[in-house]
Design an enzyme around this catalytic site. Structure first.
Site, short mmCIF file in Angstrom:
data_model
loop_
_atom_site.label_atom_id
_atom_site.label_comp_id
_atom_site.label_asym_id
_atom_site.label_seq_id
_atom_site.Cartn_x
_atom_site.Cartn_y
_atom_site.Cartn_z
N ARG A 16 4.24 -7.64 27.15
CA ARG A 16 4.04 -6.28 27.67
C ARG A 16 2.58 -5.87 27.49
O ARG A 16 1.99 -5.21 28.33
CB ARG A 16 4.98 -5.29 26.98
CG ARG A 16 4.68 -3.83 27.34
CD ARG A 16 5.85 -2.88 27.12
NE ARG A 16 6.50 -3.03 25.83
CZ ARG A 16 5.97 -2.64 24.65
NH1 ARG A 16 4.80 -2.08 24.61
NH2 ARG A 16 6.64 -2.83 23.53
N TYR A 47 0.50 8.60 51.31
CA TYR A 47 1.75 7.91 51.05
C TYR A 47 2.74 8.90 50.46
O TYR A 47 2.45 9.55 49.45
CB TYR A 47 1.49 6.73 50.09
CG TYR A 47 2.77 6.07 49.65
CD1 TYR A 47 3.58 5.44 50.59
CD2 TYR A 47 3.18 6.09 48.33
CE1 TYR A 47 4.77 4.85 50.19
CE2 TYR A 47 4.36 5.49 47.94
CZ TYR A 47 5.15 4.88 48.88
OH TYR A 47 6.33 4.30 48.50
N ASP A 69 -6.98 5.33 46.78
CA ASP A 69 -5.90 4.41 47.13
C ASP A 69 -6.37 3.67 48.38
O ASP A 69 -6.40 4.23 49.48
CB ASP A 69 -4.60 5.19 47.39
CG ASP A 69 -3.43 4.26 47.76
OD1 ASP A 69 -3.67 3.12 48.18
OD2 ASP A 69 -2.27 4.72 47.65
N LYS A 98 1.59 -4.85 49.32
CA LYS A 98 1.27 -4.83 50.74
C LYS A 98 0.35 -6.00 51.10
O LYS A 98 0.78 -7.14 51.05
CB LYS A 98 0.67 -3.47 51.11
CG LYS A 98 1.45 -2.27 50.53
CD LYS A 98 2.84 -2.11 51.11
CE LYS A 98 3.70 -1.09 50.38
NZ LYS A 98 3.13 0.24 50.24
C1 LIG Z 1 3.33 1.38 49.52
C2 LIG Z 1 2.23 2.25 49.11
C3 LIG Z 1 2.15 2.76 47.80
C4 LIG Z 1 3.25 2.52 46.79
O1 LIG Z 1 3.32 1.16 46.41
P1 LIG Z 1 4.68 0.45 45.93
O2 LIG Z 1 4.21 -0.93 45.61
O3 LIG Z 1 5.68 0.55 47.04
O4 LIG Z 1 5.16 1.17 44.72
C5 LIG Z 1 1.07 3.53 47.47
N1 LIG Z 1 0.09 3.81 48.38
C6 LIG Z 1 0.14 3.34 49.63
C7 LIG Z 1 -0.96 3.70 50.59
C8 LIG Z 1 1.20 2.56 50.05
O5 LIG Z 1 1.25 2.11 51.31
#
Ligand SMILES: *Cc1c(COP(=O)(O)O)cnc(C)c1O
Length: 384
Positions: free
Chosen positions: A57, A109, A181, A206
């Site tokens: 962890r 998001y 982000d 992603k």
């Molecule tokens: C999918 C996404 C998230 C969240 O990520 P997860 O891996 O699904 O928890 C955050 N920001 C953006 C822009 C996303 O497309």
């Protein structure tokens, strides 16, 4: 950043993606990185931990290799890997103190908006959602309580673009952090840290993962700071960490990230131009089209406009659902950035509070031939 594993230091992304974080030679001379699922690590008789790891962890060799790659490809100095993008986002907000104020974009998001509204508002973290495309709006929204400006560019799902360099400068003047982000852009197309951001967040589920077979998130810092240490403390103390196997899969995937993203952008540009001319599509949201409001800023701060777009079809919600129902090659699924092209009616996924237009379909362009992708969309649109 520790680049000791690279025989020849380089800043080229393609080389870093393949070599950074890799021990050479690996155990038994292995070329592929090691996968160490061990949860715990044995001490010497004198109590020392020979590998420097105590418990997974807190740290794990496979995750550590991943964190080195993540830091290097983003041009940062340190990184923390998380179990998901949402866990990474959560750790950043949790590292703030109750009473602080966050400014976030009006299009972002939906899970990030949900965290701020449902998890952090009761905890005492304030948030406001504003149009970050306007620097004037951003400047006016900053108050003495503003501790963090959260940017998402290009944004999900409207592909809105905001000026990272200018907003980072506004944040700095206000003594607030600037966090981007950058999931839609990836380190291949955009480098927020070089533009003045303090932290970059990715949902590595992603593009970095790229094969729709893992969940992950990352926070990458321009420099080691007390705030980043607090993020790491949330990661380790709250345990929002990826498994060794997910970390290993992600390491494997990052090697091909630059190639995948460039191919996806090339196809996305072709599709965006064709769809913008299609009589049954009234709007294409894609920062690579000169008609897009963020086109000029995107050209300045991104290498290329990305592999994501949204289209609005004539005929409202029913027409959008009909197009999604009629595709044969595109996959009807949420998420993005994988090798297979995905189509999604976004408002349905975001739920009753969604502000996304209900004739909107979000497209994640994969690695199929663009002619096949376009032909499939054309036949689906022709059925309207
Ligand atoms: C999918 C996404 C998230 C969240 O990520 P997860 O891996 O699904 O928890 C955050 N920001 C953006 C822009 C996303 O497309």
């Amino acid at each position: 950043m520790d680049s000791q594993h690279l025989n020849a230091p380089t800043s080229h992304l393609e080389t870093l993606a393949v070599h950074a974080g890799r021990d050479r030679p690996g155990p038994w001379g292995s070329v592929a990185p090691g996968l160490f699922p061990s949860s715990t690590f044995e001490r010497d008789r004198d109590g020392h931990l020979p590998g420097g790891h105590i418990y997974s962890r807190t740290s794990n060799p496979t995750r550590q290799a991943l964190e080195e790659v993540l830091a290097q490809i983003e041009g940062g100095v340190c990184a923390a890997a998380f179990a998901s993008g949402s866990a990474a986002t959560h750790a950043v907000f949790q590292a703030l103190a109750p009473g602080a104020q966050v400014l976030a974009p009006d299009d972002l998001y939906h899970g990030t908006k949900t965290q701020l509204r449902e998890l952090f508002a009761p905890w005492g973290l304030g948030s406001r959602f504003i149009d970050m495309g306007s620097l004037e709006t951003v400047a006016q929204a900053i108050t003495p309580a503003t501790r963090l400006l959260w940017l998402e560019t290009p944004s999900n799902p409207l592909l809105k673009v905001c000026d990272i360099e200018a907003i980072a400068a506004l944040a700095k003047r206000a003594g607030a952090l600037c966090v981007v982000d950058s999931t839609f852009a990836t380190p291949v197309l955009q480098r927020p840290l070089a533009l003045g951001a303090d932290l970059v967040v990715h949902s590595t589920t992603k593009y970095l993962g790229g094969h729709s077979d893992l969940l992950g998130g990352a926070v990458i810092a321009a420099q080691p700071s007390e705030f980043f240490q607090r993020v790491v403390n949330v990661q380790q103390a709250a345990g929002a960490v990826p498994s060794a196997f997910d970390a290993w899969l992600l390491l494997r995937s990052i090697a091909t990230l630059p190639l995948r993203v460039r191919a996806q952008v090339a196809s996305a540009q072709i599709l965006a131009e064709a769809l913008a001319a299609h009589p049954r599509v009234h709007t294409v949201h894609y920062p690579g089209l000169p008609s897009h409001p963020g086109y000029a800023v995107a050209r300045r701060q991104m290498l290329q406009p990305g592999g994501m777009m949204s289209i609005q079809v004539r005929g409202g919600r029913a027409a959008a659902h009909a197009v999604a129902a009629a595709v044969q090659l595109w996959t009807r699924a949420t998420s993005l950035g994988g090798v297979e092209s995905l189509i999604e009616h976004r408002a349905a996924v975001e739920g009753p509070h969604s502000t996304t237009p209900d004739d909107l379909l979000r497209l994640s362009v994969g690695l199929e031939h663009p002619d096949d992708l376009l032909a499939d969309l054309r036949q689906a649109l022709a059925q309207l």
